[in-house]
Design a protein around this motif. Structure first.
Motif, PDB file in Angstrom:
ATOM      1  N   PHE B 215      -2.288  -2.950 -14.217  1.00 49.47           N
ATOM      2  CA  PHE B 215      -1.961  -2.623 -12.829  1.00 49.47           C
ATOM      3  C   PHE B 215      -2.131  -3.853 -11.947  1.00 49.47           C
ATOM      4  O   PHE B 215      -3.056  -4.631 -12.143  1.00 49.47           O
ATOM      5  N   SER B 216      -1.230  -4.004 -10.958  1.00 46.64           N
ATOM      6  CA  SER B 216      -1.435  -5.110 -10.017  1.00 46.64           C
ATOM      7  C   SER B 216      -1.474  -4.688  -8.550  1.00 46.64           C
ATOM      8  O   SER B 216      -2.001  -5.424  -7.733  1.00 46.64           O
ATOM      9  N   SER B 217      -0.942  -3.512  -8.216  1.00 50.06           N
ATOM     10  CA  SER B 217      -1.028  -3.126  -6.800  1.00 50.06           C
ATOM     11  C   SER B 217      -1.060  -1.610  -6.632  1.00 50.06           C
ATOM     12  O   SER B 217      -0.683  -0.857  -7.549  1.00 50.06           O
ATOM     13  N   LEU B 218      -1.488  -1.170  -5.455  1.00 47.53           N
ATOM     14  CA  LEU B 218      -1.605   0.270  -5.195  1.00 47.53           C
ATOM     15  C   LEU B 218      -0.247   0.956  -5.174  1.00 47.53           C
ATOM     16  O   LEU B 218      -0.170   2.185  -5.295  1.00 47.53           O
ATOM     17  N   GLU B 219       0.839   0.170  -5.050  1.00 53.83           N
ATOM     18  CA  GLU B 219       2.171   0.786  -5.091  1.00 53.83           C
ATOM     19  C   GLU B 219       2.477   1.405  -6.453  1.00 53.83           C
ATOM     20  O   GLU B 219       3.375   2.240  -6.572  1.00 53.83           O
ATOM     21  N   GLU B 220       1.760   0.937  -7.488  1.00 55.25           N
ATOM     22  CA  GLU B 220       2.011   1.490  -8.825  1.00 55.25           C
ATOM     23  C   GLU B 220       1.369   2.861  -9.015  1.00 55.25           C
ATOM     24  O   GLU B 220       1.572   3.506 -10.049  1.00 55.25           O
ATOM     25  N   VAL B 221       0.541   3.293  -8.073  1.00 55.32           N
ATOM     26  CA  VAL B 221      -0.150   4.589  -8.219  1.00 55.32           C
ATOM     27  C   VAL B 221       0.822   5.710  -7.873  1.00 55.32           C
ATOM     28  O   VAL B 221       1.352   5.769  -6.769  1.00 55.32           O
ATOM     29  N   ARG B 222       1.074   6.568  -8.838  1.00 45.00           N
ATOM     30  CA  ARG B 222       1.971   7.706  -8.634  1.00 45.00           C
ATOM     31  C   ARG B 222       1.483   8.854  -9.466  1.00 45.00           C
ATOM     32  O   ARG B 222       1.194   8.635 -10.660  1.00 45.00           O
ATOM     33  N   PRO B 223       1.404  10.087  -8.972  1.00 37.82           N
ATOM     34  CA  PRO B 223       1.503  10.477  -7.576  1.00 37.82           C
ATOM     35  C   PRO B 223       0.343   9.880  -6.779  1.00 37.82           C
ATOM     36  O   PRO B 223      -0.621   9.418  -7.361  1.00 37.82           O
ATOM     37  N   GLN B 224       0.460   9.930  -5.459  1.00 33.57           N
ATOM     38  CA  GLN B 224      -0.596   9.350  -4.621  1.00 33.57           C
ATOM     39  C   GLN B 224      -1.479  10.436  -4.006  1.00 33.57           C
ATOM     40  O   GLN B 224      -2.299  10.145  -3.146  1.00 33.57           O
ATOM     41  N   PRO B 257     -14.304  -7.549   0.868  1.00 39.29           N
ATOM     42  CA  PRO B 257     -13.009  -6.917   0.568  1.00 39.29           C
ATOM     43  C   PRO B 257     -12.011  -7.889  -0.068  1.00 39.29           C
ATOM     44  O   PRO B 257     -11.232  -7.499  -0.929  1.00 39.29           O
ATOM     45  N   GLY B 258     -12.053  -9.175   0.322  1.00 39.77           N
ATOM     46  CA  GLY B 258     -11.089 -10.137  -0.213  1.00 39.77           C
ATOM     47  C   GLY B 258     -11.255 -10.420  -1.698  1.00 39.77           C
ATOM     48  O   GLY B 258     -10.356 -10.942  -2.342  1.00 39.77           O
ATOM     49  N   LYS B 259     -12.434 -10.099  -2.259  1.00 41.98           N
ATOM     50  CA  LYS B 259     -12.682 -10.405  -3.663  1.00 41.98           C
ATOM     51  C   LYS B 259     -12.477  -9.188  -4.575  1.00 41.98           C
ATOM     52  O   LYS B 259     -12.689  -9.245  -5.777  1.00 41.98           O
ATOM     53  N   ILE B 260     -12.092  -8.079  -3.967  1.00 44.81           N
ATOM     54  CA  ILE B 260     -11.910  -6.861  -4.759  1.00 44.81           C
ATOM     55  C   ILE B 260     -10.500  -6.836  -5.339  1.00 44.81           C
ATOM     56  O   ILE B 260      -9.524  -7.095  -4.645  1.00 44.81           O
ATOM     57  N   SER B 261     -10.366  -6.520  -6.623  1.00 46.51           N
ATOM     58  CA  SER B 261      -9.051  -6.493  -7.270  1.00 46.51           C
ATOM     59  C   SER B 261      -8.306  -5.213  -6.902  1.00 46.51           C
ATOM     60  O   SER B 261      -8.767  -4.104  -7.183  1.00 46.51           O
ATOM     61  N   GLU B 262      -7.136  -5.391  -6.306  1.00 43.82           N
ATOM     62  CA  GLU B 262      -6.325  -4.225  -5.942  1.00 43.82           C
ATOM     63  C   GLU B 262      -5.749  -3.552  -7.189  1.00 43.82           C
ATOM     64  O   GLU B 262      -5.639  -2.331  -7.267  1.00 43.82           O
ATOM     65  N   GLY B 263      -5.415  -4.381  -8.200  1.00 40.98           N
ATOM     66  CA  GLY B 263      -4.899  -3.819  -9.450  1.00 40.98           C
ATOM     67  C   GLY B 263      -5.926  -2.903 -10.107  1.00 40.98           C
ATOM     68  O   GLY B 263      -5.605  -1.834 -10.616  1.00 40.98           O
ATOM     69  N   GLU B 264      -7.192  -3.336 -10.084  1.00 43.21           N
ATOM     70  CA  GLU B 264      -8.256  -2.525 -10.684  1.00 43.21           C
ATOM     71  C   GLU B 264      -8.406  -1.206  -9.929  1.00 43.21           C
ATOM     72  O   GLU B 264      -8.538  -0.139 -10.539  1.00 43.21           O
ATOM     73  N   LEU B 265      -8.348  -1.284  -8.602  1.00 40.98           N
ATOM     74  CA  LEU B 265      -8.443  -0.051  -7.805  1.00 40.98           C
ATOM     75  C   LEU B 265      -7.272   0.876  -8.131  1.00 40.98           C
ATOM     76  O   LEU B 265      -7.450   2.090  -8.286  1.00 40.98           O
ATOM     77  N   ALA B 266      -6.075   0.297  -8.276  1.00 42.68           N
ATOM     78  CA  ALA B 266      -4.903   1.101  -8.625  1.00 42.68           C
ATOM     79  C   ALA B 266      -5.092   1.765  -9.988  1.00 42.68           C
ATOM     80  O   ALA B 266      -4.753   2.943 -10.181  1.00 42.68           O
ATOM     81  N   ALA B 267      -5.642   1.008 -10.944  1.00 45.50           N
ATOM     82  CA  ALA B 267      -5.873   1.563 -12.290  1.00 45.50           C
ATOM     83  C   ALA B 267      -6.864   2.722 -12.223  1.00 45.50           C
ATOM     84  O   ALA B 267      -6.638   3.790 -12.803  1.00 45.50           O
TER      85      ALA B 267
END
Lengths: 490, 490
Positions: B215-224, B257-267
């Motif tokens: 995962f790289s971004s929150l846009e990949e999260v489906r459904p939301q 917040p700047g050091k948190i991985s968005e991909g990891e959050l999305a996963a």
């Protein structure tokens, strides 16, 4: 064959998390995204400088037969959380490897740490599901093949190597895998009959101590006669013949007749009568020097008199190298007696480090369990999704992965010897023969290095695509040259 | 079942010398002589004080199905010397285990070095042929079962133990054997789905690093969205909900917040949406402290708000014990925020020796390969033929065998605890409860010892005779008491 592989490596033979991840991918609609995984190990095994790669053949059979049955899917339904969408199980039922492409180093290649040996590409959910099974098939096969290769290097090209580890392996299949891939790694023979049956590996073996200790007197020897090999039809009383030789052997070697085991002599004689052309007894059931060697020489000389040629002896305990030297000396003395040149082989069950006269080495436990390092530790890491490189950053720095799809080239010098494996991104232009290139040695400082390859080969080949095994080219060079080094260009 | 065992452990899965010996016995007319073999190991594994015995179930299936097919016999004809009498192959074709009796320690028993665990009696040629297969089935099963037992002792009764070694085992069957017998040895769970399917062992698993890094971004999260567990039918936007919690978590824990991985959050979010009741992510794909733990807390608190209960986190690298303590502290802080008591479990992939907060321990490589001692070394020794005791004397004194058929008694004290295993000849009269007896401690000096057992049990039972599996009594006591010692009376 396919059916038996399906039974041996069913698609359920994997970790549960492959399915929980597959569901999460499916749920978020990402299961069909094109993804690339790489299989590699991080350190050369046994503290050595190389590994042999093995297990590819099994991986290909696994990919060809990868398909879930109704029964498989029903079981998965029972172990995944009840909230799992039923349509996911429909999806699983229809899965196969028709969308998967495997690029791999050839079976039996010399390979090095951190080089991607296999590249598995295809739909994200499918290539993720394959992880554990591929690792299981490659890890031990490569480890035991590498271990065998190290024994072969230590033993030199002349000696025969016999694998005999079935009883200490991880179950029946561990034993078969060991027999198969130690043969790839340079062993000549196996004791495992089923491995001979399935894979055509030459089998060898003679007798255990129990055979020797089961005899107690010469009265148990039946028949007591043997026909000479030269065609004389009259059976010869081998008991008397051997007793005569035993007296002479005792005189020659200073043996004490009272300390010689009659049961052991009976066991040797029985075996020699059953297999006059394959006489190779184990001589340390009681005492090599006081009994086993004397009995062996007596029976061997009797066989020689009947024109048969004894094969050798097996030693199992004590100082094997020293014993081998002593035994060879006795053989020479005896053969002078007979004025024939006996070429005995000594078959031993441990490795040798000092002066010895060993012709065949049998290795069991240490070979199949790879005592010094019982696992290779291949890993399977995601490097690309939808064309975008992926990377893992770890608290353990060496567990971080190198992102992006790679190409791996093996560079050869003017004599055709490989001298460098080059890893670069697949999108980079390949190195060319005769053209200087710069690269960075792996796990060294930033020192840059320039080399001019005389020849450039692709280390990996496409071996499976669109559900079918591609034609596999034979590796150019077998296991012989380990003096190449690995470098990484990024 | 019988057919699949026949395929897994065919009678050819043995060393060739079993057949060369069988022929020599047959040739000398001794193949039907009644013989007794004992199976035992010489040293307790892992430098410990005991072993667990396992593999009996497979041995019984093997004995029941032991029979040569025409194809087997034809293969043997091709590998034995050409001079082998053809009538011998007729003899092999008719062999089975109808004349074999097996007495054995029950599956899963605590046992000690040099105690005969199995006694195999029957026609000399047949019981000799069984050697390698029985050793193969007992050796690794007992070793890995004992290893599991040691992990259980170290982990204590409270923690859950998860076996996850399939990828590092000796091939598919090595992995299945590991899953099966580590369960016998005290593991609760396995990652191996096929082991769950075949043996009913509970399976467990969540996600690999590849899932997180895909995962790289929150846009990949489906459904939301997610529907709350309390029955409210309106879907909740979990992305916004989690973002809100992430801000509060960062304030609470001092995260950047700047050091948190968005991909990891999305996963994590995708997984939580797929499995809201089974949220247990791996949190060290990037950085536990700067990203993984913060993302976990945010998603976990969002789930809590929707009335779901997160399960825990998985840690895979770094200082696991210290991290577990840090993570638990964060959990407490977060649960105070929510005024609910969260009981998270921490699932870790290595053993712990220091202060920690670990609830579930997953063990892979070290468990299945038994790194510290990768083979048990059970042997199978002839102790009697035609009623006469047999013995092997070796150049290595400890390899000498103890002749004669034995009886093995486990003596219990007044509280019902075993305190001594007594080995004596089968012809000697058994010890009696309440009666003093003298014995010699094994491998000690000549010091004689007197004990009075409160209770006497036979350690071995007849489990197979006349071609059939006998009724097996359950062992009186499971794996719990390891404080007995072994003594030998002769």
């Amino acid at each position: 064959v396919a059916r038996s592989v399906r039974e041996r490596v069913p698609p359920l033979l994997t970790d549960l998390y492959q399915f929980t991840m597959a569901y999460a991918y499916w749920r978020t609609g990402r299961h069909q995204e094109p993804a690339v995984f790489e299989l590699f190990f991080r350190d050369n095994p046994f503290g050595g400088g190389f590994s042999l790669f093995a297990g590819l053949h099994d991986c290909l059979l696994f990919l060809r037969t990868f398909r879930f049955t109704d029964e498989d899917v029903e079981f998965l339904r029972s172990v995944l959380p009840p909230a799992t969408d039923p349509a996911f199980f429909q999806f699983l039922r229809g899965l196969d490897c028709s969308g998967v492409t495997l690029r791999s180093v050839p079976e039996g290649s010399v390979v090095f740490a951190r080089v991607p040996l296999m590249e598995v590409s295809g739909p994200l959910a499918v290539v993720q599901l394959l992880e554990t099974s591929l690792l299981c098939l490659v890890n031990y096969a490569s480890l035991v093949c590498s271990n065998a290769g190290r024994f072969r290097l230590a033993a030199g090209p002349r000696r025969k190597l016999l694998e005999m580890g079935l009883r200490r392996a991880q179950g029946p299949d561990g034993g078969l895998t060991a027999s198969r891939y130690t043969h790839v790694g340079g062993f000549d023979l196996t004791s495992n009959v089923q491995a001979g049956f399935l894979y055509g590996i030459p089998v060898a073996g003679t007798m255990a101590h129990s055979y020797v200790t089961s005899f107690s007197s010469l009265e148990e020897v039946r028949p007591q006669t043997l026909v000479a090999r030269n065609g004389d039809p009259d059976p010869v009383d081998v008991i008397s013949l051997t007793k005569g030789w035993l007296r002479r052997v005792c005189e020659l070697l200073g043996g004490e007749p009272g300390k010689i085991s009659e049961g052991e002599l009976a066991a040797f004689l029985s075996y020699a009568i059953a297999y006059p052309q394959n006489f190779l007894p184990v001589i340390d059931s009681y005492s090599v020097g006081r009994s086993g060697l004397l009995n062996f020489c007596a029976v061997a000389l009797a066989l020689c008199e009947l024109d048969y040629r004894p094969v050798g002896v097996r030693l199992d305990s004590g100082d094997l190298c020293r014993q081998s030297v002593d035994v060879r000396r006795v053989f020479r003395l005896c053969s002078e007696q007979r004025c024939v040149s006996l070429r005995f082989s000594l078959m031993l069950c441990a490795m040798f480090l000092q002066e010895n006269e060993i012709d065949v080495v049998g290795v069991g436990t240490h070979l199949v369990t790879c005592t010094r390092q019982p696992s290779l530790g291949c890993v399977y890491k995601l490097v690309e999704v939808r064309g975008r490189p992926r990377m893992k950053i770890s608290e353990d720095p060496e567990k971080s992965t190198v992102p992006g799809r790679k190409a791996v080239y093996r560079l050869l010098d003017a004599e055709g010897h490989p001298f460098l494996d080059l890893v670069c991104l697949a999108v980079e232009s390949p190195p060319e023969a005769g053209v200087s290139l710069s690269c960075y040695p792996l796990m060294c400082d930033d020192s840059r290095l320039s080399v001019i390859p005389a020849q450039v080969t692709c280390l990996r080949q496409e071996v499976f695509t669109k559900g079918r095994v591609s034609r596999i080219r034979r590796p150019a060079a077998g296991f012989q040259s380990c003096d190449c080094y690995i470098w990484l260009i990024m």
